[in-house]
Enzyme design. Structure first.
Site, PDB file in Angstrom:
ATOM      1  N   HIS A  52      64.583 -48.236  74.441  1.00  0.00           N
ATOM      2  CA  HIS A  52      65.519 -47.821  73.403  1.00  0.00           C
ATOM      3  C   HIS A  52      65.937 -49.108  72.702  1.00  0.00           C
ATOM      4  O   HIS A  52      65.933 -50.180  73.317  1.00  0.00           O
ATOM      5  CB  HIS A  52      66.744 -47.125  74.015  1.00  0.00           C
ATOM      6  CG  HIS A  52      66.401 -45.815  74.658  1.00  0.00           C
ATOM      7  ND1 HIS A  52      66.718 -45.511  75.954  1.00  0.00           N
ATOM      8  CD2 HIS A  52      65.753 -44.743  74.162  1.00  0.00           C
ATOM      9  CE1 HIS A  52      66.275 -44.296  76.237  1.00  0.00           C
ATOM     10  NE2 HIS A  52      65.685 -43.811  75.166  1.00  0.00           N
ATOM     11  N   ASP A  55      68.288 -51.034  74.679  1.00  0.00           N
ATOM     12  CA  ASP A  55      67.788 -51.615  75.933  1.00  0.00           C
ATOM     13  C   ASP A  55      67.339 -53.050  75.657  1.00  0.00           C
ATOM     14  O   ASP A  55      67.460 -53.932  76.507  1.00  0.00           O
ATOM     15  CB  ASP A  55      66.559 -50.848  76.472  1.00  0.00           C
ATOM     16  CG  ASP A  55      66.873 -49.427  76.907  1.00  0.00           C
ATOM     17  OD1 ASP A  55      67.971 -49.199  77.458  1.00  0.00           O
ATOM     18  OD2 ASP A  55      66.006 -48.545  76.711  1.00  0.00           O
ATOM     19  N   GLU A 177      58.911 -37.126  69.591  1.00  0.00           N
ATOM     20  CA  GLU A 177      58.892 -36.582  70.964  1.00  0.00           C
ATOM     21  C   GLU A 177      59.646 -35.252  70.961  1.00  0.00           C
ATOM     22  O   GLU A 177      60.883 -35.227  71.051  1.00  0.00           O
ATOM     23  CB  GLU A 177      59.545 -37.577  71.939  1.00  0.00           C
ATOM     24  CG  GLU A 177      59.556 -37.063  73.374  1.00  0.00           C
ATOM     25  CD  GLU A 177      60.218 -38.023  74.370  1.00  0.00           C
ATOM     26  OE1 GLU A 177      60.508 -39.171  74.020  1.00  0.00           O
ATOM     27  OE2 GLU A 177      60.443 -37.586  75.513  1.00  0.00           O
ATOM     28  N   GLU A 213      56.170 -35.136  76.376  1.00  0.00           N
ATOM     29  CA  GLU A 213      56.736 -35.225  77.724  1.00  0.00           C
ATOM     30  C   GLU A 213      56.486 -33.904  78.449  1.00  0.00           C
ATOM     31  O   GLU A 213      56.783 -32.813  77.927  1.00  0.00           O
ATOM     32  CB  GLU A 213      58.240 -35.510  77.654  1.00  0.00           C
ATOM     33  CG  GLU A 213      58.872 -35.415  79.041  1.00  0.00           C
ATOM     34  CD  GLU A 213      60.229 -36.043  79.180  1.00  0.00           C
ATOM     35  OE1 GLU A 213      60.508 -37.058  78.522  1.00  0.00           O
ATOM     36  OE2 GLU A 213      61.019 -35.520  79.983  1.00  0.00           O
ATOM     37  N   HIS A 216      59.487 -31.429  78.795  1.00  0.00           N
ATOM     38  CA  HIS A 216      59.904 -30.794  77.540  1.00  0.00           C
ATOM     39  C   HIS A 216      59.019 -29.591  77.224  1.00  0.00           C
ATOM     40  O   HIS A 216      59.489 -28.593  76.663  1.00  0.00           O
ATOM     41  CB  HIS A 216      59.857 -31.794  76.383  1.00  0.00           C
ATOM     42  CG  HIS A 216      60.774 -32.980  76.560  1.00  0.00           C
ATOM     43  ND1 HIS A 216      60.850 -34.005  75.651  1.00  0.00           N
ATOM     44  CD2 HIS A 216      61.654 -33.285  77.544  1.00  0.00           C
ATOM     45  CE1 HIS A 216      61.749 -34.891  76.055  1.00  0.00           C
ATOM     46  NE2 HIS A 216      62.237 -34.484  77.209  1.00  0.00           N
ATOM     47  N   ASP A 253      63.212 -34.543  84.874  1.00  0.00           N
ATOM     48  CA  ASP A 253      62.496 -35.826  84.984  1.00  0.00           C
ATOM     49  C   ASP A 253      62.065 -36.119  86.429  1.00  0.00           C
ATOM     50  O   ASP A 253      62.239 -37.230  86.938  1.00  0.00           O
ATOM     51  CB  ASP A 253      63.347 -36.990  84.433  1.00  0.00           C
ATOM     52  CG  ASP A 253      63.564 -36.882  82.925  1.00  0.00           C
ATOM     53  OD1 ASP A 253      62.765 -36.218  82.238  1.00  0.00           O
ATOM     54  OD2 ASP A 253      64.544 -37.471  82.426  1.00  0.00           O
ATOM     55  N   ASP A 286      58.274 -40.811  82.420  1.00  0.00           N
ATOM     56  CA  ASP A 286      59.717 -40.686  82.161  1.00  0.00           C
ATOM     57  C   ASP A 286      60.302 -39.945  83.362  1.00  0.00           C
ATOM     58  O   ASP A 286      60.535 -38.739  83.314  1.00  0.00           O
ATOM     59  CB  ASP A 286      59.973 -39.949  80.836  1.00  0.00           C
ATOM     60  CG  ASP A 286      61.400 -40.160  80.337  1.00  0.00           C
ATOM     61  OD1 ASP A 286      62.177 -40.832  81.047  1.00  0.00           O
ATOM     62  OD2 ASP A 286      61.741 -39.653  79.247  1.00  0.00           O
TER      63      ASP A 286
HETATM   64  C1  XUL Z   1      65.020 -37.280  76.626  1.00  0.00           C
HETATM   65  C2  XUL Z   1      63.909 -38.191  76.745  1.00  0.00           C
HETATM   66  C3  XUL Z   1      64.169 -39.588  76.307  1.00  0.00           C
HETATM   67  C4  XUL Z   1      63.111 -40.106  75.417  1.00  0.00           C
HETATM   68  C5  XUL Z   1      63.322 -41.499  74.924  1.00  0.00           C
HETATM   69  O1  XUL Z   1      64.822 -36.087  77.211  1.00  0.00           O
HETATM   70  O2  XUL Z   1      62.877 -37.820  77.249  1.00  0.00           O
HETATM   71  O3  XUL Z   1      64.210 -40.409  77.433  1.00  0.00           O
HETATM   72  O4  XUL Z   1      61.914 -40.103  76.130  1.00  0.00           O
HETATM   73  O5  XUL Z   1      64.352 -41.579  74.027  1.00  0.00           O
HETATM   74 MN    MN Z   2      60.902 -38.663  77.365  1.00  0.00          MN
END
Ligand code: XUL
Ligand code: MN
Length: 349
Positions: A52, A55, A177, A213, A216, A253, A286
């Site tokens: 980020h 970060d 994303e 992801e 998600h 996650d 992640d």
């Molecule tokens: C949120 C997520 C974040 C993004 C990066 O659900 O996955 O960690 O991957 O901003």
């Molecule tokens: Mn993510």
């Protein structure tokens, strides 16, 4: 099938080594310093870190341009000293009091302007870190109450914001994303299809791609490997966040493959069969350590997820392809699924 890469490169973000706080309780572990996180990444055989913007440059909003580039260069130096690189930078557009009602799609024009300015700072940081990739997780772009916003207007705000970023840096590539919910009730860009369509509306669709992801996709009621295959067929899968998720609840996650090994196997299979990684894409994780882990064993989720990926890669590479093709030819999918189960279990078949 496209020729597969011989060895994959792995990445994760500093937020994946965390202190175990959740919405119901405080941290349970002391934090690692950034330097310690870098050392852990190297020790576990990772190649890159994801960032980020804050970060890489903490307290970003209170710094001027020179202080920002100085801090970004210092972060880059730490990476270089440890033989790592930055995979991408993502503007953190969900923490500030100015993003309470959304970032690019807030109703207040001053808040929308803040979101774009912050994204430009994130691009400056990406340049200092030596990566052309910016990830947009559109955390607060969505609605709690349908009547509060207009969807077509919001989509136009997103297109305008992305166009400003593409114009600001001609080398920049943006990865959207998608995530269907959390923190929003309903996100504007919930799926890969929405993200692709959004990219197509921008001034340069060739520079807008996707980060998928696992969790998600599951939250959207979709199969992660199918979504990866879909993005790959458009040559738009530019990064992944592998993890796992147990059903429709908050974004967990979990470690890759922890809930559903076959679902994880199929993600590795679709990446491998379609040449993922050959254009420099990373296998990003992640994943979050369980709250119960003590600090000294709180990086195991990263090691385990990477190990699971590599174990499943062996399973993909050792599939009996002629048997698979023959069972497909016979349309005997019951036998095909039995073979896959046996193969995954290492059972005599
Ligand atoms: C949120 C997520 C974040 C993004 C990066 O659900 O996955 O960690 O991957 O901003
Ligand atoms: Mn993510």
């Amino acid at each position: 099938m496209t020729e597969a890469i011989t060895s994959y490169r792995f990445s994760f973000g500093p937020w994946n080594l965390s202190e175990g706080a959740d919405p119901f309780g405080p941290p349970v572990r002391d934090p690692f310093t950034f330097l310690e996180k870098v050392k852990i990444a190297k020790q576990l055989g990772f190649d890159a870190l994801q960032f980020h913007d804050d970060d890489a440059v903490p307290e970003l909003d209170s710094l001027g341009p020179e202080q920002i580039s100085k801090q970004a260069r210092a972060t880059k130096q730490i990476l270089t000293d440890h033989g790592l690189v930055a995979e991408f930078v993502a503007p953190r557009l969900w923490f500030s009091p100015r993003t309470i009602d959304g970032a690019y799609t807030a109703n207040d024009p001053a808040d929308r302007a803040y979101a774009v300015e912050r994204s430009i700072k994130a691009i400056d940081i990406a340049q200092e870190l030596g990566t052309p990739l910016l990830v947009l997780w559109l955390a607060r772009e969505g609605t709690y109450v349908r009547e509060a916003k207009s969807v077509p207007e919001a989509v136009q705000y997103l297109v305008d914001a992305i166009n400003t970023m593409l114009e600001y840096d001609k080398q920049l590539r943006i990865l959207v994303e998608p995530k269907p919910n959390e923190p929003m009730d309903q996100a504007y860009i919930p799926t890969v299809g929405h993200a692709l369509a959004l990219g197509n509306r921008t001034a340069d669709p060739s520079r807008v791609g996707i980060l998928i992801e696992t969790a998600h996709q599951i939250l959207a009621g979709l199969d992660p490997s199918d979504e990866m295959g879909f993005a790959l067929s458009f040559h738009k899968l530019w990064s992944v966040h592998l993890n796992d998720q147990s059903g429709l609840k908050f974004d967990e996650d979990k470690s890759f493959g922890e809930v559903d090994l076959r679902r994880a196997f199929n993600q590795v299979r679709v990446l491998e069969e379609n040449g993922y990684g050959r254009n420099g894409e990373y296998v990003g994780l992640d994943v979050k350590a369980m709250r119960t882990q003590k600090k000294e064993v709180s990086a195991k989720h990263l090691a385990n997820s990477k190990q699971t990926f590599l174990w499943l890669l062996d399973k993909v590479r050792s599939l009996n392809r002629s048997l698979q093709a023959e069972l497909v030819r016979q349309r005997d999918y019951e036998e095909l699924t039995r073979y896959i189960t046996a193969h995954l279990l290492g059972a005599r078949y």
